[in-house]
Design a protein around this motif. Structure first.
Motif, short mmCIF file in Angstrom:
data_model
loop_
_atom_site.label_atom_id
_atom_site.label_comp_id
_atom_site.label_asym_id
_atom_site.label_seq_id
_atom_site.Cartn_x
_atom_site.Cartn_y
_atom_site.Cartn_z
N GLU A 1 -41.57 44.14 30.75
CA GLU A 1 -40.53 44.83 30.90
C GLU A 1 -40.75 46.19 30.24
O GLU A 1 -39.35 46.75 31.49
CB GLU A 1 -39.60 43.34 29.53
CG GLU A 1 -40.30 41.90 30.58
CD GLU A 1 -39.05 41.27 29.75
OE1 GLU A 1 -38.29 41.29 29.00
OE2 GLU A 1 -39.25 40.15 30.52
N ASN A 2 -40.77 46.31 29.91
CA ASN A 2 -40.54 47.94 29.33
C ASN A 2 -41.87 49.00 28.84
O ASN A 2 -42.29 48.22 27.66
CB ASN A 2 -39.47 47.73 27.98
CG ASN A 2 -39.37 49.34 27.62
OD1 ASN A 2 -39.78 50.16 28.00
ND2 ASN A 2 -38.92 49.14 26.56
N ALA A 3 -42.21 49.14 29.63
CA ALA A 3 -43.51 49.87 29.25
C ALA A 3 -44.22 50.78 27.97
O ALA A 3 -44.70 51.38 27.26
CB ALA A 3 -44.50 50.31 31.02
N GLY A 4 -42.71 51.10 27.39
CA GLY A 4 -42.45 52.64 26.28
C GLY A 4 -43.03 51.45 25.34
O GLY A 4 -42.85 52.45 24.19
N ARG A 5 -42.75 50.23 25.26
CA ARG A 5 -43.31 49.88 24.38
C ARG A 5 -44.69 49.38 23.78
O ARG A 5 -45.07 49.65 22.66
CB ARG A 5 -43.09 47.94 24.53
CG ARG A 5 -41.55 47.16 24.54
CD ARG A 5 -40.91 47.28 22.91
NE ARG A 5 -42.10 46.77 21.61
CZ ARG A 5 -41.76 46.36 21.45
NH1 ARG A 5 -41.48 45.10 22.14
NH2 ARG A 5 -42.52 45.43 20.82
N LEU A 6 -45.84 49.99 23.96
CA LEU A 6 -47.15 50.11 24.29
C LEU A 6 -47.44 51.35 23.18
O LEU A 6 -47.81 50.80 22.63
CB LEU A 6 -47.59 50.86 25.08
CG LEU A 6 -47.39 50.10 26.66
CD1 LEU A 6 -48.62 50.40 28.36
CD2 LEU A 6 -48.43 48.83 26.43
#
Ligand code: SF4
Length: 175
Positions: A143-148
């Motif tokens: 849902e939010n690639a920033g979490r990687l």
């Protein structure tokens, strides 16, 4: 322009302890025809043709667009509802104006598969990302690639492979 005005109504959910509101906006025009195009541009979570409706998954809430109404399942106050509705009004009108260049989708748009993301994770379930397991991390990252960035065991090439996988779906990133 497709939507010019709408009238908002709010109600409390049945749970007496809930602090959020539900909002329904009644539209001054029927937007059924734009829904398959929005399914392409915004990445629908659910799409039905009879009667036409498109559900979008936005951070922390589900928004369903019907022919003459938009329902938001969770808003904290009127100002937040107004922000979401104005954003949607802009997207509906912009998508309608560009409809000749957009290929409509008359089904639910494909979404990332959690197992495909999990395969690309270290799978240690160490919890250092703040999530209890790598599977939960896979869900949040879809849902939010920033979490990687939150997984200290993923190197740059690992993050790149997951980003490349997520980019093909173009969803969950606009709002
Ligand atoms: S920090 Fe990485 S390896 Fe550890 S649980 Fe989170 S995603 Fe899995």
């Amino acid at each position: 322009m497709l939507i010019s005005r709408y009238r908002k109504e709010f109600c409390r959910p049945p749970n007496p302890e809930a602090e959020h509101l539900r909002c329904v906006a009644y539209l001054d025009t029927d937007i059924s025809e734009v829904l398959p195009y929005l399914n392409r541009t915004l990445g629908g979570h659910q799409y039905f043709t009879d009667p036409p409706s498109l559900t979008l998954k936005l951070p922390g809430k589900l928004v369903t667009l019907y022919g003459k109404a938009i329902a938001i399942n969770i808003v904290k106050d009127e100002a937040e509802a107004e922000d979401v509705l104005e954003w949607l009004k802009e997207k509906v009108n912009e998508t309608w104006n560009r409809r000749e260049e957009i290929e409509p989708i008359l089904r639910v748009a494909p979404k990332p598969r959690l197992l495909d993301i999990l395969r690309l994770l270290p799978k240690t379930n160490c919890g250092k990302c703040g999530d209890p397991t790598c599977m939960v991390f896979a869900l949040r990252s879809s849902e939010n690639a920033g979490r990687l960035e939150d997984c200290p065991h993923l190197d740059e090439s690992g993050k790149g492979r997951i980003r490349e996988y997520l980019e093909q779906f173009h969803w969950g990133t606009e709002h």
